[in-house]
Design a protein around this motif. Structure first.
Motif, PDB file in Angstrom:
ATOM      1  N   THR A 121       0.854  -1.186   0.000  1.00 54.94           N
ATOM      2  CA  THR A 121       0.000   0.000   0.000  1.00 54.94           C
ATOM      3  C   THR A 121       0.885   1.229   0.000  1.00 54.94           C
ATOM      4  O   THR A 121       2.051   1.168   0.407  1.00 54.94           O
ATOM      5  N   VAL A 122       0.352   2.345  -0.479  1.00 52.45           N
ATOM      6  CA  VAL A 122       1.068   3.621  -0.447  1.00 52.45           C
ATOM      7  C   VAL A 122       0.079   4.713  -0.059  1.00 52.45           C
ATOM      8  O   VAL A 122      -1.116   4.599  -0.347  1.00 52.45           O
ATOM      9  N   PRO A 123       0.537   5.781   0.593  1.00 49.97           N
ATOM     10  CA  PRO A 123      -0.362   6.879   0.976  1.00 49.97           C
ATOM     11  C   PRO A 123      -0.559   7.854  -0.188  1.00 49.97           C
ATOM     12  O   PRO A 123       0.149   8.857  -0.312  1.00 49.97           O
ATOM     13  N   LEU A 124      -1.519   7.581  -1.042  1.00 49.46           N
ATOM     14  CA  LEU A 124      -1.735   8.403  -2.227  1.00 49.46           C
ATOM     15  C   LEU A 124      -2.080   9.847  -1.887  1.00 49.46           C
ATOM     16  O   LEU A 124      -1.906  10.740  -2.724  1.00 49.46           O
ATOM     17  N   GLN A 125      -2.570  10.098  -0.657  1.00 47.94           N
ATOM     18  CA  GLN A 125      -2.881  11.480  -0.285  1.00 47.94           C
ATOM     19  C   GLN A 125      -1.627  12.336  -0.172  1.00 47.94           C
ATOM     20  O   GLN A 125      -1.705  13.571  -0.167  1.00 47.94           O
ATOM     21  N   HIS A 126      -0.465  11.693  -0.092  1.00 47.39           N
ATOM     22  CA  HIS A 126       0.829  12.381  -0.074  1.00 47.39           C
ATOM     23  C   HIS A 126       1.664  11.809  -1.217  1.00 47.39           C
ATOM     24  O   HIS A 126       2.458  10.876  -1.007  1.00 47.39           O
ATOM     25  N   PRO A 127       1.497  12.313  -2.440  1.00 51.90           N
ATOM     26  CA  PRO A 127       2.105  11.663  -3.607  1.00 51.90           C
ATOM     27  C   PRO A 127       3.614  11.456  -3.511  1.00 51.90           C
ATOM     28  O   PRO A 127       4.116  10.399  -3.925  1.00 51.90           O
ATOM     29  N   ASP A 128       4.348  12.416  -2.981  1.00 51.65           N
ATOM     30  CA  ASP A 128       5.805  12.236  -2.881  1.00 51.65           C
ATOM     31  C   ASP A 128       6.137  11.072  -1.952  1.00 51.65           C
ATOM     32  O   ASP A 128       7.026  10.257  -2.246  1.00 51.65           O
ATOM     33  N   LEU A 129       5.418  11.002  -0.822  1.00 52.57           N
ATOM     34  CA  LEU A 129       5.631   9.898   0.111  1.00 52.57           C
ATOM     35  C   LEU A 129       5.188   8.579  -0.517  1.00 52.57           C
ATOM     36  O   LEU A 129       5.818   7.531  -0.293  1.00 52.57           O
ATOM     37  N   ALA A 130       4.127   8.636  -1.325  1.00 54.43           N
ATOM     38  CA  ALA A 130       3.647   7.427  -1.992  1.00 54.43           C
ATOM     39  C   ALA A 130       4.704   6.875  -2.947  1.00 54.43           C
ATOM     40  O   ALA A 130       4.904   5.659  -3.033  1.00 54.43           O
ATOM     41  N   VAL A 131       5.385   7.758  -3.663  1.00 53.92           N
ATOM     42  CA  VAL A 131       6.441   7.306  -4.570  1.00 53.92           C
ATOM     43  C   VAL A 131       7.559   6.623  -3.789  1.00 53.92           C
ATOM     44  O   VAL A 131       8.075   5.575  -4.190  1.00 53.92           O
ATOM     45  N   THR A 132       7.917   7.211  -2.650  1.00 57.27           N
ATOM     46  CA  THR A 132       8.961   6.617  -1.812  1.00 57.27           C
ATOM     47  C   THR A 132       8.571   5.208  -1.380  1.00 57.27           C
ATOM     48  O   THR A 132       9.379   4.267  -1.453  1.00 57.27           O
ATOM     49  N   HIS A 133       7.325   5.046  -0.945  1.00 60.73           N
ATOM     50  CA  HIS A 133       6.893   3.730  -0.472  1.00 60.73           C
ATOM     51  C   HIS A 133       6.682   2.748  -1.615  1.00 60.73           C
ATOM     52  O   HIS A 133       6.845   1.536  -1.426  1.00 60.73           O
ATOM     53  N   ASP A 143      -0.153  11.875 -10.600  1.00 58.26           N
ATOM     54  CA  ASP A 143       0.688  11.539 -11.753  1.00 58.26           C
ATOM     55  C   ASP A 143       2.094  11.069 -11.363  1.00 58.26           C
ATOM     56  O   ASP A 143       2.617  10.129 -11.991  1.00 58.26           O
ATOM     57  N   PRO A 144       2.740  11.664 -10.355  1.00 57.38           N
ATOM     58  CA  PRO A 144       4.074  11.155  -9.994  1.00 57.38           C
ATOM     59  C   PRO A 144       4.058   9.686  -9.562  1.00 57.38           C
ATOM     60  O   PRO A 144       5.023   8.953  -9.807  1.00 57.38           O
ATOM     61  N   VAL A 145       2.962   9.256  -8.934  1.00 58.63           N
ATOM     62  CA  VAL A 145       2.867   7.861  -8.494  1.00 58.63           C
ATOM     63  C   VAL A 145       2.708   6.947  -9.695  1.00 58.63           C
ATOM     64  O   VAL A 145       3.366   5.903  -9.796  1.00 58.63           O
ATOM     65  N   TRP A 146       1.821   7.326 -10.622  1.00 57.82           N
ATOM     66  CA  TRP A 146       1.617   6.482 -11.804  1.00 57.82           C
ATOM     67  C   TRP A 146       2.880   6.459 -12.669  1.00 57.82           C
ATOM     68  O   TRP A 146       3.199   5.409 -13.255  1.00 57.82           O
ATOM     69  N   ALA A 147       3.582   7.575 -12.735  1.00 60.60           N
ATOM     70  CA  ALA A 147       4.833   7.592 -13.496  1.00 60.60           C
ATOM     71  C   ALA A 147       5.848   6.638 -12.879  1.00 60.60           C
ATOM     72  O   ALA A 147       6.538   5.890 -13.587  1.00 60.60           O
ATOM     73  N   ALA A 148       5.943   6.655 -11.551  1.00 62.39           N
ATOM     74  CA  ALA A 148       6.889   5.762 -10.881  1.00 62.39           C
ATOM     75  C   ALA A 148       6.480   4.308 -11.060  1.00 62.39           C
ATOM     76  O   ALA A 148       7.327   3.438 -11.296  1.00 62.39           O
ATOM     77  N   ARG A 199      -1.603   9.409 -20.774  1.00 62.45           N
ATOM     78  CA  ARG A 199      -0.354   9.937 -20.221  1.00 62.45           C
ATOM     79  C   ARG A 199       0.568   8.819 -19.753  1.00 62.45           C
ATOM     80  O   ARG A 199       1.786   8.986 -19.735  1.00 62.45           O
ATOM     81  N   PHE A 200      -0.026   7.685 -19.338  1.00 62.59           N
ATOM     82  CA  PHE A 200       0.772   6.583 -18.792  1.00 62.59           C
ATOM     83  C   PHE A 200       0.397   5.281 -19.508  1.00 62.59           C
ATOM     84  O   PHE A 200      -0.257   4.405 -18.937  1.00 62.59           O
ATOM     85  N   PRO A 201       0.798   5.149 -20.749  1.00 58.15           N
ATOM     86  CA  PRO A 201       0.340   4.008 -21.564  1.00 58.15           C
ATOM     87  C   PRO A 201       0.889   2.666 -21.100  1.00 58.15           C
ATOM     88  O   PRO A 201       0.349   1.627 -21.485  1.00 58.15           O
ATOM     89  N   ARG A 202       1.955   2.659 -20.285  1.00 56.38           N
ATOM     90  CA  ARG A 202       2.528   1.393 -19.823  1.00 56.38           C
ATOM     91  C   ARG A 202       2.153   1.078 -18.380  1.00 56.38           C
ATOM     92  O   ARG A 202       2.680   0.134 -17.785  1.00 56.38           O
ATOM     93  N   LEU A 203       1.228   1.856 -17.808  1.00 56.22           N
ATOM     94  CA  LEU A 203       0.766   1.583 -16.448  1.00 56.22           C
ATOM     95  C   LEU A 203      -0.010   0.279 -16.430  1.00 56.22           C
ATOM     96  O   LEU A 203      -0.921   0.066 -17.239  1.00 56.22           O
ATOM     97  N   ARG A 204       0.335  -0.616 -15.505  1.00 53.35           N
ATOM     98  CA  ARG A 204      -0.280  -1.952 -15.472  1.00 53.35           C
ATOM     99  C   ARG A 204      -1.344  -1.991 -14.377  1.00 53.35           C
ATOM    100  O   ARG A 204      -1.044  -2.197 -13.200  1.00 53.35           O
ATOM    101  N   LEU A 205      -2.583  -1.761 -14.775  1.00 53.43           N
ATOM    102  CA  LEU A 205      -3.727  -1.726 -13.865  1.00 53.43           C
ATOM    103  C   LEU A 205      -4.463  -3.054 -13.888  1.00 53.43           C
ATOM    104  O   LEU A 205      -4.724  -3.608 -14.958  1.00 53.43           O
TER     105      LEU A 205
END
Length: 327
Positions: free
Chosen positions: A116-128, A157-162, A213-219
């Protein structure tokens, strides 16, 4: 190899972190608005009864054997708590992700984990998200919205990019419903509300152009993607006839073939339609283990759909193996 993409793990240590928090009290109040007291009581009794299945690896493996499942993807019971501030969100994510990794490490040849990641804090979510990968987790589980924000909000967007860059899976699993008291009767908050939430989340991701924007995102979407694959023709019609609906580059139905769906749609006709709408290479098994809205006979249900043998093999395990990079 038969792969169940939809299993759950309880993390009591994470529950303890939010106990007594005002934000958690608000979360419980929202739950009470969308569920009658009889449903809440049944849910509490179910959680108590299922605790061994939700925490004990040995019990999980016995049940997997009984279902004919070789590998199960295990994600945390949805516990995203979007109201949590940075410090608490950090503790929650670390506690949950380490618990999932430790659970799966007890049977590494049979269990694959999602964090899980805290999406409400995108920078922290990327870290996790990066930490999840370091822990050996295959990706993350997210709900259908983040407080008042949609998953498609550019803030994420930073989370989906990561996730795209890391090749991390994103499993969309609804938790709660935004329709309130209208669904409180007769467990409609889950029966109807959860598929609606998934339908809305996926529709936002499609119609706003997030998937462009994120064509390789695996949902991967739980519960067959809600109602979207069943009524995708209406979405296509709107895209063709209305300029205000054309926020994505292609007709919405084409995006179904850019994501994956679990097969938890309950009927043979529903599963055949899902395979037709998304493609046999885009469907994976899902049991929702161990909850009562799940199933314990996924292979029998798959066989009853009467798919072509190659398509049946893809849904039973080949698609999930490729997603997981397993074997």
């Amino acid at each position: 190899m038969n792969v169940d993409f939809h299993g759950h793990l309880a993390v009591p240590a994470a529950d303890s972190l939010v106990d007594g928090e005002p934000g958690f009290a608000g979360e419980l109040a929202d739950e009470r608005r969308t569920h009658a007291e009889v449903s809440l009581a049944l849910n509490r009794a179910q959680l108590a009864r299922l605790r061994p299945k939700l925490t004990d690896v040995a019990v999980r493996l016995v049940d997997m054997d009984a279902m004919g499942v070789d590998v199960q993807v295990v994600g945390p019971m949805p516990m995203h708590h979007p109201w949590a501030g940075p410090a608490l969100a950090e503790d929650l994510a670390s506690t949950v992700n380490e618990a999932v990794a430790a659970h799966c490490a007890q049977a590494p040849d049979r269990l694959a984990g999602l964090g899980t990641v805290p999406l409400q804090h995108p920078d922290l979510a990327v870290t996790h998200l990066r930490r999840c990968r370091e822990l050996g987790l295959r990706g993350i589980s997210v709900s259908t919205r983040v407080g008042g924000r949609e998953l498609a909000d550019p803030a994420h967007d930073p989370v989906w990019a990561a996730a795209q860059d890391l090749g991390a899976l994103v499993f969309i699993h609804p938790w709660g419903c935004s329709l309130g008291e209208r669904l409180a009767a007769r467990y409609l908050g889950n029966t109807v509300g959860q598929p609606v939430e998934t339908t809305l989340a996926l529709s936002h991701l499609i119609f706003t152009g997030a998937l462009d924007r994120f064509p390789r995102l695996r949902l991967v979407a739980a519960h067959g993607g809600g109602y979207l694959p069943t009524y995708i023709g209406r979405s296509d019609h709107a895209w063709h006839v209305r300029d205000d609906a054309r926020g994505c580059e292609r007709p919405p139905s084409e995006y179904l073939r850019r994501m994956w769906f679990d097969a938890l749609v309950y009927t043979s006709a529903g599963l055949r339609h899902l395979v037709e709408a998304a493609g046999a290479d885009r469907v994976v098994l899902g049991t929702d283990y161990p909850f009562d809205m799940g199933v314990d006979d996924p292979l029998r249900r798959l066989d009853a759909a009467g798919l072509d043998p190659a398509d049946r093999e893809a849904v039973a395990g080949r698609n999930a193996k490729e997603l997981l990079g397993w074997g």
